[in-house]
Design a protein around this motif. Structure first.
Motif, short mmCIF file in Angstrom:
data_model
loop_
_atom_site.label_atom_id
_atom_site.label_comp_id
_atom_site.label_asym_id
_atom_site.label_seq_id
_atom_site.Cartn_x
_atom_site.Cartn_y
_atom_site.Cartn_z
N GLU A 33 0.82 -1.21 0.00
CA GLU A 33 0.00 0.00 0.00
C GLU A 33 0.85 1.26 0.00
O GLU A 33 0.43 2.31 -0.50
N GLU A 37 3.60 3.16 -6.64
CA GLU A 37 2.80 2.65 -7.76
C GLU A 37 1.38 2.27 -7.36
O GLU A 37 0.52 2.09 -8.23
N THR A 38 1.12 2.11 -6.07
CA THR A 38 -0.20 1.71 -5.61
C THR A 38 -1.10 2.93 -5.49
O THR A 38 -0.75 3.91 -4.83
N THR A 39 -2.26 2.87 -6.11
CA THR A 39 -3.20 3.98 -6.07
C THR A 39 -3.61 4.28 -4.63
O THR A 39 -3.91 3.36 -3.86
N THR A 42 -6.08 2.30 -1.88
CA THR A 42 -6.28 0.89 -2.23
C THR A 42 -6.16 0.02 -0.98
O THR A 42 -5.16 0.09 -0.26
N TYR A 72 -6.20 -1.51 -12.13
CA TYR A 72 -5.54 -0.48 -12.93
C TYR A 72 -4.30 -1.10 -13.55
O TYR A 72 -3.97 -2.25 -13.27
N GLU A 74 -0.29 -1.34 -14.22
CA GLU A 74 1.02 -1.05 -13.63
C GLU A 74 1.92 -2.25 -13.89
O GLU A 74 1.53 -3.21 -14.55
#
Length: 268
Positions: A33, A37-39, A42, A72, A74
């Motif tokens: 998290e 790169e993790t939105t 999330t 998404y 990535e």
């Protein structure tokens, strides 16, 4: 197995702080998290837990590969946790899990993920025994074990898979890298002390900036009690344990994590 190699090179191999399965999964999920790169927002912890409740992700011989599927696009990424004593994971073969490889699987990487886990499972199954993994005394030993496994996978897979793994380097080249434990991940133990019916609380931590943030956060105790997670700036606070005392007093044993900004590498 290029994703595992990336994790080794980028310092995403950790010694797990506890041998409890769910605490280990929560620890690794919170690290994912915190990836840039993790939105934001999330719930990797929830996604991993839901998958694990449906299907045990142990693959045998001391390994488990939990994952979170993300909606998404990535790169495929993973974080690796090592348990020196082994985790009672409920594995089909009954062997305690020593290595937990948690994958972040975006929509565009599902096939890549399935190929990698398939190669990993076949390579592990072909290994003669668990002696080397069980004999690991520190993260350096674990790294060497993983590098040996990558080398084995390179020699065992077919031409198509080998072409996709062309950027993997030989073990001799890899050993020239200077690996750093925890890389740019900062972890701080935190204890929160609160009393029933009072908005006041105290944050005990050696990090002064973090202590100030938490002391001034009016909703941190409410969030710790309700969901066990709190975000303040770049810091993510994870509740590990709760102790209740007479008179309504309560302490929350927490771990605060954040990814330090690394100006030596360009962002995406």
């Amino acid at each position: 197995m290029d994703t595992i190699l990336d994790a080794i090179q980028e310092g995403r191999l950790f010694e797990l702080p506890e041998n409890d399965k769910w605490h280990a999964l929560q620890f690794l999920a919170h690290i994912i998290e915190a990836f840039p790169e993790t939105t934001a927002g999330t719930d990797v912890v929830g996604l991993v837990a839901k998958r694990e409740e449906a299907t045990n992700t142990a693959i045998g011989k001391g390994w488990a590969c939990p994952h979170a599927r993300l909606s998404y696009e990535e790169d495929l990424m993973c974080v690796i946790g090592w348990s020196p004593k082994g985790i009672d994971y409920g594995a089909p073969d009954g062997i305690p899990v020593s290595l937990v490889v948690m994958y972040m699987v975006p929509d565009n990487q599902r096939n890549h993920y399935l190929r990698e886990v398939s190669i990993l499972a076949k390579t592990i199954d072909a290994q003669p025994g668990l002696e080397k993994l069980c004999q690991a005394k520190n993260l350096d030993d674990v790294r060497h074990y993983l590098l040996d496994l990558v080398e084995t996978a390179k020699g065992a897979v077919g031409p198509d898979a080998r072409a996709k793994m062309i950027r993997l380097q030989t073990r001799e080249t890899l050993e020239k890298f200077s690996f750093r434990d925890l890389s740019n991940l900062i972890c701080e133990p935190v204890t929160l002390v609160a009393a029933a019916g009072s908005a006041l609380h105290i944050a005990l931590t050696q990090n002064g900036e973090l202590a100030e943030r938490l002391d001034s956060a009016s909703d941190v105790i409410e969030k710790m009690a309700a969901v066990g997670v709190y975000q303040t700036g770049d810091w993510r606070l994870l509740r590990r344990a709760t102790v209740n005392y007479p008179g309504g007093r309560v302490t929350y044993d927490c771990l605060a994590i954040k990814i330090a900004k690394d100006n030596s590498r360009g962002g995406k």
